[in-house]
Design a protein around this motif. Structure first.
Motif, PDB file in Angstrom:
ATOM      1  N   LEU A  41      22.808 -22.171 -24.367  1.00 40.58           N
ATOM      2  CA  LEU A  41      23.235 -20.668 -24.427  1.00 40.58           C
ATOM      3  C   LEU A  41      21.939 -19.810 -24.315  1.00 40.58           C
ATOM      4  CD1 LEU A  41      25.577 -20.642 -27.591  1.00 40.58           C
ATOM      5  CD2 LEU A  41      26.353 -20.683 -24.895  1.00 40.58           C
ATOM      6  N   GLY A  42      20.901 -20.319 -24.238  1.00 42.39           N
ATOM      7  CA  GLY A  42      19.814 -19.604 -24.443  1.00 42.39           C
ATOM      8  C   GLY A  42      19.725 -18.088 -25.038  1.00 42.39           C
ATOM      9  N   PRO A  43      19.724 -16.905 -24.347  1.00 46.16           N
ATOM     10  CA  PRO A  43      19.714 -15.662 -25.085  1.00 46.16           C
ATOM     11  C   PRO A  43      21.033 -15.333 -25.544  1.00 46.16           C
ATOM     12  CG  PRO A  43      19.150 -15.545 -22.694  1.00 46.16           C
ATOM     13  CD  PRO A  43      19.030 -16.740 -22.891  1.00 46.16           C
ATOM     14  N   LEU A  44      21.980 -15.786 -24.804  1.00 48.20           N
ATOM     15  CA  LEU A  44      23.308 -15.506 -25.455  1.00 48.20           C
ATOM     16  C   LEU A  44      23.194 -15.757 -27.100  1.00 48.20           C
ATOM     17  CD1 LEU A  44      25.601 -16.851 -22.741  1.00 48.20           C
ATOM     18  CD2 LEU A  44      25.274 -14.650 -23.248  1.00 48.20           C
ATOM     19  N   ALA A  45      22.640 -16.612 -27.638  1.00 46.79           N
ATOM     20  CA  ALA A  45      22.766 -17.157 -29.154  1.00 46.79           C
ATOM     21  C   ALA A  45      21.751 -16.178 -29.510  1.00 46.79           C
ATOM     22  CB  ALA A  45      22.620 -18.425 -29.267  1.00 46.79           C
ATOM     23  N   ARG A  46      22.093 -15.538 -30.463  1.00 40.65           N
ATOM     24  CA  ARG A  46      21.080 -14.548 -31.267  1.00 40.65           C
ATOM     25  C   ARG A  46      20.698 -15.150 -32.597  1.00 40.65           C
ATOM     26  NH1 ARG A  46      20.750  -8.753 -32.545  1.00 40.65           N
ATOM     27  NH2 ARG A  46      18.732  -8.648 -33.730  1.00 40.65           N
ATOM     28  N   GLY A  47      21.642 -16.081 -33.209  1.00 43.89           N
ATOM     29  CA  GLY A  47      21.637 -16.711 -34.322  1.00 43.89           C
ATOM     30  C   GLY A  47      22.624 -17.918 -34.208  1.00 43.89           C
ATOM     31  N   ILE A  48      22.157 -18.862 -35.199  1.00 40.34           N
ATOM     32  CA  ILE A  48      23.120 -20.129 -35.455  1.00 40.34           C
ATOM     33  C   ILE A  48      23.050 -20.775 -36.744  1.00 40.34           C
ATOM     34  CG2 ILE A  48      21.431 -21.713 -34.608  1.00 40.34           C
ATOM     35  CD1 ILE A  48      23.571 -23.159 -32.848  1.00 40.34           C
ATOM     36  N   GLU A  49      24.073 -21.022 -37.203  1.00 36.25           N
ATOM     37  CA  GLU A  49      24.213 -21.520 -38.597  1.00 36.25           C
ATOM     38  C   GLU A  49      25.392 -22.803 -38.734  1.00 36.25           C
ATOM     39  OE1 GLU A  49      22.555 -20.397 -41.358  1.00 36.25           O
ATOM     40  OE2 GLU A  49      21.673 -18.601 -40.412  1.00 36.25           O
ATOM     41  N   HIS A  50      24.836 -23.690 -39.742  1.00 33.12           N
ATOM     42  CA  HIS A  50      25.840 -24.564 -40.047  1.00 33.12           C
ATOM     43  C   HIS A  50      26.746 -23.933 -41.169  1.00 33.12           C
ATOM     44  CE1 HIS A  50      26.443 -28.886 -41.719  1.00 33.12           C
ATOM     45  NE2 HIS A  50      27.505 -28.506 -41.373  1.00 33.12           N
ATOM     46  N   TYR A  51      27.858 -24.003 -41.149  1.00 36.26           N
ATOM     47  CA  TYR A  51      28.631 -23.343 -42.190  1.00 36.26           C
ATOM     48  C   TYR A  51      30.180 -24.229 -42.460  1.00 36.26           C
ATOM     49  CZ  TYR A  51      32.381 -20.823 -39.362  1.00 36.26           C
ATOM     50  OH  TYR A  51      33.647 -20.511 -38.919  1.00 36.26           O
ATOM     51  N   GLY A  52      31.043 -23.908 -43.289  1.00 37.92           N
ATOM     52  CA  GLY A  52      31.995 -24.604 -43.716  1.00 37.92           C
ATOM     53  C   GLY A  52      31.727 -25.561 -44.414  1.00 37.92           C
ATOM     54  N   SER A  53      32.683 -26.486 -44.740  1.00 38.07           N
ATOM     55  CA  SER A  53      32.597 -27.569 -45.950  1.00 38.07           C
ATOM     56  C   SER A  53      31.543 -28.402 -45.592  1.00 38.07           C
ATOM     57  CB  SER A  53      34.167 -28.142 -45.996  1.00 38.07           C
ATOM     58  OG  SER A  53      34.671 -28.581 -44.901  1.00 38.07           O
ATOM     59  N   THR A  54      31.292 -28.933 -44.284  1.00 40.27           N
ATOM     60  CA  THR A  54      30.534 -29.766 -44.184  1.00 40.27           C
ATOM     61  C   THR A  54      28.985 -29.355 -44.166  1.00 40.27           C
ATOM     62  OG1 THR A  54      30.289 -29.460 -41.863  1.00 40.27           O
ATOM     63  CG2 THR A  54      31.808 -31.243 -42.298  1.00 40.27           C
ATOM     64  N   SER A  55      28.818 -28.153 -44.541  1.00 38.61           N
ATOM     65  CA  SER A  55      27.399 -27.350 -44.715  1.00 38.61           C
ATOM     66  C   SER A  55      27.152 -27.575 -46.293  1.00 38.61           C
ATOM     67  CB  SER A  55      27.454 -26.144 -44.199  1.00 38.61           C
ATOM     68  OG  SER A  55      28.082 -24.987 -44.885  1.00 38.61           O
ATOM     69  N   VAL A  56      28.063 -27.825 -47.108  1.00 36.78           N
ATOM     70  CA  VAL A  56      27.626 -27.971 -48.599  1.00 36.78           C
ATOM     71  C   VAL A  56      27.541 -29.540 -49.091  1.00 36.78           C
ATOM     72  CG1 VAL A  56      28.598 -27.170 -50.673  1.00 36.78           C
ATOM     73  CG2 VAL A  56      29.237 -26.000 -48.776  1.00 36.78           C
TER      74      VAL A  56
END
Length: 127
Positions: A41-56
């Motif tokens: 994605l390069g500059p299209l992605a400003r931030g990225i996070e792991h979320y949802g139930s697999t992140s806990v």
């Protein structure tokens, strides 16, 4: 019959509801997938996070890795689809998650990538 990728502990069939024990591999899989996504994605992605139930850690979860990508260029999914398709993601135009553009990977589904407006309510509320 359960169909799961034994290497990742991930995989959920379409229209299935299933929970599994937390898997210590999931954070590492997220980091590896983040590298691939950011390269694509390069500059299209400003931030990225792991979320949802697999992140806990320790939480019983649906065996799908949910990834949240924040962008300043929310609206047209085509630039994202073009860059994510070589990674095995397909644009899920039928998905009904307001203000999210969803891209799924795998059959059975192993990853869901949610593109949202960086800094918007969806970014702030789902992290």
């Amino acid at each position: 019959m359960t169909n799961m990728n034994s290497e990742s502990g991930l995989g959920l069939e379409l229209n299935a509801v299933r929970l599994v024990d937390s898997d210590p591999r999931w954070p590492t899989l997220f980091v590896a997938e983040t590298v691939r996504i950011l390269e694509a994605l390069g500059p299209l992605a400003r931030g990225i996070e792991h979320y949802g139930s697999t992140s806990v850690d320790g939480l019983v979860a649906k065996p799908i890795l949910d990834i949240l990508v924040g962008t300043d260029q929310f609206g047209d999914p085509k630039p994202f689809a073009f860059r994510l398709e070589p990674l095995g993601y397909e644009y899920a135009h039928w998905a009904a998650v307001p203000d999210h553009q969803l891209f799924g990977r795998g059959q059975p589904r192993t990853h869901l990538l949610h593109v949202v407006r960086f800094g918007g309510l969806e970014w702030l509320n789902t992290r």
